[in-house]
Design an enzyme around this catalytic site. Sequence first.
Site, mmCIF file in Angstrom:
data_model
loop_
_atom_site.group_PDB
_atom_site.id
_atom_site.type_symbol
_atom_site.label_atom_id
_atom_site.label_comp_id
_atom_site.label_asym_id
_atom_site.label_seq_id
_atom_site.Cartn_x
_atom_site.Cartn_y
_atom_site.Cartn_z
ATOM 1 N N ASN A 194 0.852 -1.184 0.000
ATOM 2 C CA ASN A 194 0.000 0.000 0.000
ATOM 3 C C ASN A 194 0.892 1.240 0.000
ATOM 4 O OD1 ASN A 194 0.775 0.596 2.712
ATOM 5 N ND2 ASN A 194 -0.894 -0.664 3.514
ATOM 6 N N ARG A 195 0.274 2.387 -0.023
ATOM 7 C CA ARG A 195 1.030 3.635 -0.177
ATOM 8 C C ARG A 195 2.033 3.853 0.952
ATOM 9 N NH1 ARG A 195 -2.867 8.536 -0.938
ATOM 10 N NH2 ARG A 195 -3.460 7.858 1.155
ATOM 11 N N GLU A 197 3.344 1.573 2.970
ATOM 12 C CA GLU A 197 4.373 0.545 2.915
ATOM 13 C C GLU A 197 5.402 0.850 1.834
ATOM 14 O OE1 GLU A 197 1.591 -3.211 4.428
ATOM 15 O OE2 GLU A 197 1.758 -2.708 2.296
ATOM 16 N N ASP A 262 -6.105 -7.516 1.736
ATOM 17 C CA ASP A 262 -6.337 -8.949 1.584
ATOM 18 C C ASP A 262 -7.267 -9.211 0.401
ATOM 19 O OD1 ASP A 262 -4.846 -9.266 3.907
ATOM 20 O OD2 ASP A 262 -6.608 -9.434 5.196
#
Length: 310
Positions: A194-195, A197, A262
Site C-alpha cells: 500500500n502507499r 508501505e 487482503d
Amino acid sequence: MSLARHIAAARILVVGDVMLDRYWFGDVVRISPEAPVPVVKVTRQEERLGGAANVARNAAALGASTALLSVIGDDEAGTAVTRLLGEDGIEARLHRDATLDTIIKLRVIGRQQQLLRIDFETPPSHDVLADKLDSFHAMLPNHDLVILSDYGKGGLTHIKAMIAAANAHNVPVLVDPKGDDYSLYQNATLLTPNRSEFREVAGSWKTEAEFRIKAEALRNALNLKGLLVTRSEEGMTLFTADGVFHQATVAREVFDVSGAGDTVIATLGVMLATGMALDEAVGWANQAAGIVVGKLGTAVVHPEELFTKD
C-alpha cells in the site's frame, strides 16, 4: 467458458500469518469512575478469519479452490480458526505449535466505532517453520498460483525459498509485503504494497513523476514482473515492463479499510489463475476493494456483488 467456471477451476495456495479477528459489539453506557474511559456493555460477539486466512477466505468466496498453509497455536483460538476455515470450504494445512499463541486481534466496537484493539501474539518456533516449508514444497505442484501474505509475524521466515520454489515450478507468486527489507521478495511475480508501505521502502515523493520513478526503480531492483501500489483514495497503480496502468478508486462509501489489502491480492490471484491479463485483473481487484471498504471489519466480496452475468 464463463468467468465463473474459470474461477472454479483455479487452484490457489495461500501461505502466511494467520490471525483470529474477534469483535465485541456493544453500547457505550457511561464513563468509567476508575479512569476517563468509556464503559462498553457488550451485547454481541463475532469471530472472523484475519491475516492470511482472510486472504484465503476472499479467494474462496469468489469461487476458487483454495488451500491455506500456516502455523497456529495448540489452543482454543487455533481451534476456532480451523473451524472457520472449514465453514468457508478452505483446505487447511495448519501446523500446530504448542509454544505459540494463535494471533488474536480483539476489537471493541461501540456505536459502530472501534474504541480499542488488543493484540495477542508470539513468534512460531524454528522446528514448526521447517515442517511448514516441507509442506509448501509438497503442495506447490498442485496449485496454479501462490499468494504469500506477510504480516511480519514470523510465519514467512522461509519466504526466499518459497519464491524460488514457485519460480522453479513456473507457478506465479504474489506477495503482500511487510517491513522495510524488500530484498526478501526478489524475483516474485507481483508485489502489492500500500502507499505507506511503499513510502517506507522507497522514500517520500512530491510529484506523480517522482513516485513513478521510484516505483519503476523498485520493480527493476527486485526483478518483479509487476508492482501494484494501492493508494487509498488515489486508486491503485500497476508498474510492468510494458508501462504504467492506473485505476481510479471506485469506492462509493469508505466505512472500514481493514482487510482491504487482503481482498485486493486475493482477487488479483484468482483472476490471474484463470489466465487473465494483469491489467484486467487489477481492474477487478480495484472493483472488489471498492466494495469491501464499505463493510465493517475483515470481510469478503461475493461473486454476485462483483460480477454481472457473463
